[in-house]
Each structure stands twice: as structure tokens, then as C-alpha cells.
Design a protein around this motif. Structure first.
Motif, short mmCIF file in Angstrom:
data_model
loop_
_atom_site.label_atom_id
_atom_site.label_comp_id
_atom_site.label_asym_id
_atom_site.label_seq_id
_atom_site.Cartn_x
_atom_site.Cartn_y
_atom_site.Cartn_z
N GLN A 90 0.82 -1.20 0.00
CA GLN A 90 0.00 0.00 0.00
C GLN A 90 0.86 1.26 0.00
OE1 GLN A 90 -3.28 -0.39 -0.15
NE2 GLN A 90 -3.95 1.74 -0.03
N LEU A 91 1.95 1.26 0.79
CA LEU A 91 2.85 2.41 0.81
C LEU A 91 3.48 2.63 -0.54
CD1 LEU A 91 4.38 4.67 2.24
CD2 LEU A 91 6.02 2.95 3.04
N ALA A 92 3.94 1.56 -1.19
CA ALA A 92 4.54 1.68 -2.52
C ALA A 92 3.54 2.27 -3.50
CB ALA A 92 5.04 0.33 -3.01
N ALA A 93 2.27 1.86 -3.40
CA ALA A 93 1.25 2.38 -4.30
C ALA A 93 1.04 3.88 -4.09
CB ALA A 93 -0.07 1.64 -4.08
N MET A 94 1.20 4.35 -2.84
CA MET A 94 1.06 5.77 -2.56
C MET A 94 2.19 6.58 -3.18
SD MET A 94 0.02 5.47 1.47
CE MET A 94 0.15 7.24 1.78
N LEU A 95 3.34 5.95 -3.43
CA LEU A 95 4.52 6.66 -3.90
C LEU A 95 4.66 6.67 -5.41
CD1 LEU A 95 7.15 5.33 -1.31
CD2 LEU A 95 5.74 7.40 -1.17
N ALA A 134 5.14 10.78 3.44
CA ALA A 134 4.09 9.79 3.71
C ALA A 134 4.25 9.27 5.13
CB ALA A 134 4.14 8.64 2.71
N THR A 135 3.15 9.12 5.82
CA THR A 135 3.13 8.60 7.19
C THR A 135 2.02 7.58 7.32
OG1 THR A 135 3.92 10.72 8.06
CG2 THR A 135 2.95 9.18 9.62
N ILE A 136 2.33 6.45 7.91
CA ILE A 136 1.31 5.43 8.20
C ILE A 136 1.29 5.23 9.72
CG2 ILE A 136 0.59 3.04 7.90
CD1 ILE A 136 1.95 3.03 5.20
N LEU A 146 -8.31 -3.86 12.58
CA LEU A 146 -7.26 -2.86 12.72
C LEU A 146 -7.39 -1.85 11.58
CD1 LEU A 146 -4.51 -1.88 14.00
CD2 LEU A 146 -3.41 -3.35 12.29
N THR A 147 -7.40 -0.57 11.91
CA THR A 147 -7.48 0.48 10.90
C THR A 147 -6.24 1.36 10.99
OG1 THR A 147 -9.89 0.52 10.97
CG2 THR A 147 -8.80 2.44 10.03
N LEU A 148 -5.58 1.53 9.86
CA LEU A 148 -4.41 2.40 9.76
C LEU A 148 -4.78 3.64 8.95
CD1 LEU A 148 -1.66 -0.23 8.87
CD2 LEU A 148 -2.37 0.54 11.14
N ARG A 149 -4.20 4.76 9.32
CA ARG A 149 -4.35 6.00 8.56
C ARG A 149 -3.06 6.25 7.79
NH1 ARG A 149 -6.82 11.87 9.65
NH2 ARG A 149 -5.36 13.11 8.43
N MET A 150 -3.19 6.48 6.48
CA MET A 150 -2.04 6.69 5.61
C MET A 150 -2.11 8.10 5.03
SD MET A 150 -1.95 2.98 3.71
CE MET A 150 -1.57 1.50 4.68
N ASP A 151 -1.26 8.99 5.52
CA ASP A 151 -1.21 10.37 5.04
C ASP A 151 -0.10 10.53 4.02
OD1 ASP A 151 -2.89 12.45 6.96
OD2 ASP A 151 -2.30 10.62 8.02
N SER A 152 -0.34 11.32 3.00
CA SER A 152 0.69 11.63 2.02
C SER A 152 0.61 13.11 1.66
CB SER A 152 0.55 10.78 0.76
OG SER A 152 -0.67 11.06 0.10
N TYR A 153 1.74 13.66 1.23
CA TYR A 153 1.80 15.04 0.76
C TYR A 153 2.83 15.11 -0.34
CZ TYR A 153 2.63 20.06 0.52
OH TYR A 153 2.78 21.35 0.06
N GLU A 154 2.42 15.64 -1.49
CA GLU A 154 3.32 15.75 -2.64
C GLU A 154 3.32 17.19 -3.15
OE1 GLU A 154 3.84 13.99 -7.20
OE2 GLU A 154 2.19 13.36 -5.92
N TYR A 155 4.52 17.74 -3.31
CA TYR A 155 4.66 19.07 -3.90
C TYR A 155 5.63 18.99 -5.07
CZ TYR A 155 5.70 23.99 -4.58
OH TYR A 155 5.85 25.23 -5.15
N THR A 156 5.17 19.41 -6.23
CA THR A 156 5.99 19.38 -7.44
C THR A 156 5.95 20.74 -8.13
OG1 THR A 156 4.12 18.47 -8.71
CG2 THR A 156 5.71 16.90 -7.78
N GLY A 157 5.90 21.81 -7.35
CA GLY A 157 5.81 23.15 -7.89
C GLY A 157 4.38 23.63 -7.92
N GLY A 158 4.20 24.93 -8.17
CA GLY A 158 2.86 25.47 -8.22
C GLY A 158 2.48 26.17 -6.93
N ALA A 159 1.20 26.47 -6.82
CA ALA A 159 0.72 27.26 -5.69
C ALA A 159 0.72 26.49 -4.38
CB ALA A 159 -0.70 27.77 -5.99
N HIS A 160 0.50 25.20 -4.43
CA HIS A 160 0.43 24.41 -3.20
C HIS A 160 0.65 22.95 -3.52
CE1 HIS A 160 -3.55 23.22 -4.60
NE2 HIS A 160 -3.91 24.49 -4.64
N GLY A 161 0.91 22.19 -2.48
CA GLY A 161 1.08 20.75 -2.63
C GLY A 161 -0.26 20.02 -2.59
#
Length: 269
Positions: A90-95, A134-136, A146-161
């Protein structure tokens, strides 16, 4: 391109005894007892011993504050090989970076390298550093669920990530990933979404949204759910049912409305 990195896996783990408190994440992992079950991947439903993994990587040739960088933090668990493989997948898929041209083999390390390779020239030219985080962490545990929360943030330029949240459900007894439909009683999907639609209407009224907003941002379904304090929470990512400036709205269906709709073993574990 030369890279420097700090990669801390099991050699630098922090372990902790799992409990049922909500919003317990990697940062609170501590020394605890070993798992009470053998690691055979079959119905290991005792205490879960968390293992914390971190990966930080950047371009060694970049000396500015805005250098491209990747920061990851995620959990696996002792004696849970099937679950751990699912978390890693799942983490690899997020990346995965759809816009990149750098080849990769699908592993976490390879995906990180591919992101940095794609980022390096463009980020240094524009003076805007790309980043991928990314944080799990553990969200809740209700009996065998069991429930896990998977947060991600991507910034590749522009006004915001671009932030994102995914919820990952795992049945420890059955040793398999669950979807929202797996949490519901058979044939109760339409009843569930009527409840969700009602909560969406309530949210629109509370926010005093006008007709133009309601027409532009209609109700939609989401698989992003978790069991919260007061009910089943539907979590919407940015741009789903509201503009970016409104963040990530949530709708909560109270537990008293979910009887006969959510499977009893998950609703009242």
C-alpha cells in the motif's frame, strides 16, 4: 546523481504494545511485551507489537533550503507477515509517480529514487524544492479490526502541494484487507449511502452553503472511512466535495443509525 540518505528499518525499531485508543501513531511506540501469538500469519489476534520504520532521502549535491526530499514513516508489526506485506504494498502504491519518466522496480526505495531523479533538475531550476512525505499510523483497533491511517503530501511546484489520506482496514482473524463494502451487511449499501447523503446535507446547512456551491460540489461516495468516537466517519480528500481552501471535510454517521447496516462484529466488537 549522488544521494545521501538515512534508512532506519528493523535495526532501528521502536516497538510498542497495541491498544484500543484512537489516534495512536508511530511517535508513541515504546518498549513492550512480545506478541502472544506465533508468526504463522493465521489469525494472530493478540497484542500487536509495532515496529517503526523511517526513510529520509535527498540530493547530496543540493545545498539550498529548497532541495528535493522524501520523508517516510510507517509501521509494521511483529509476527504479522501477511499484514506487513500488505502495508508495504500500500505504501509503494502511494509513492507511484505517474508523471515521472525515471524507471523503477516498484519497491519503496526505487520509487523514492525515481521521485528524486525526476525532481532534481526541475526543482533546482525553479528554486522550488519538490517534496514527498508519507506517514502510516494506527487509527483504531476494534476487536479483530485494525485500521491504519495513511497520510501523504506531494509538492511538485505550483501554488500548493497535494495532501491525501487513505484508511486501510485489516481483519486480523481472517488475515485480509477489507473495503467499506466488507464492513456493511449484505444488501445494505443503498441504506448506508442514504445516511451519508443525509449527513452531507446537514454539513452543507451548517456551513451555510449557497445553491451555487451545492451545484458545483455535489455529494459523492468515498471509501475513506474509519470508526470514530461518535460514529463511522467518512473522510473526503481535497477537491472531492469541496474546494482546496476548505481542506478535507468529514461526515459522521452516528452509531445509533448504523444498527443492521454495519456488520455487528465490526459495529460492536
Amino acid at each position: 546523481m549522488r544521494m545521501t540518505f538515512v534508512f532506519l528499518l528493523a535495526a532501528a525499531l521502536l516497538a510498542g504494545c497495541d491498544n484500543n485508543d484512537q489516534n495512536t501513531g508511530p511517535s508513541d511506540a515504546k518498549q513492550g511485551p512480545s506478541s502472544q501469538q506465533s508468526g504463522n500469519g493465521k489469525g494472530n489476534t493478540g497484542e500487536l507489537v509495532r515496529i517503526l520504520h523511517t526513510l529520509e532521502k535527498t540530493d547530496a549535491q543540493c545545498q539550498d533550503d529548497g532541495c528535493p526530499r522524501v520523508e517516510l514513516e510507517w509501521l509494521t508489526f511483529e509476527n504479522q507477515p501477511v499484514l506487513n506485506q500488505a502495508i508495504t504494498t500500500q505504501l509503494a502504491a502511494m509513492l507511484v509517480q505517474n508523471q515521472g519518466n525515471t524507471p523503477h522496480d516498484g519497491t519503496i526505495e526505487s520509487l523514492v529514487d525515481a521521485f528524486l531523479a525526476d525532481a532534481s533538475d526541475m526543482a533546482m531550476a525553479s528554486r522550488q524544492g519538490w517534496e514527498l512525505n508519507a506517514t502510516i499510523k494506527r487509527q483504531t483497533r476494534r476487536g479483530d479490526l485494525l485500521t491504519l491511517r495513511m497520510d501523504s503530501y506531494e509538492y511538485t511546484g505550483g501554488a500548493h502541494g497535494q495532501p491525501g489520506v487513505q484508511y486501510f482496514h485489516w481483519d486480523l482473524a481472517r488475515q485480509q484487507k477489507l473495503t467499506l463494502n466488507d464492513l456493511l451487511e449484505p444488501g445494505k449499501q443503498l441504506a448506508f449511502w442514504e445516511l451519508a447523503r443525509s449527513q452531507h446535507q446537514k454539513w452543507l446547512d451548517e456551513e451555510n452553503m449557497d445553491k451555487a456551491f451545492r451545484d458545483s460540489w455535489p455529494f459523492d461516495r468515498t471509501d475513506n472511512v474509519y470508526f470514530g468516537k461518535d460514529g463511522l466517519v467518512l473522510h473526503y480528500n481535497v477537491y472531492h466535495i469541496a474546494p482546496y481552501a476548505m481542506g478535507q471535510p468529514t461526515l459522521t454517521i452516528p452509531y445509533e443509525q448504523l444498527g443492521g447496516i454495519v456488520r455487528e462484529k465490526y459495529l460492536n466488537p
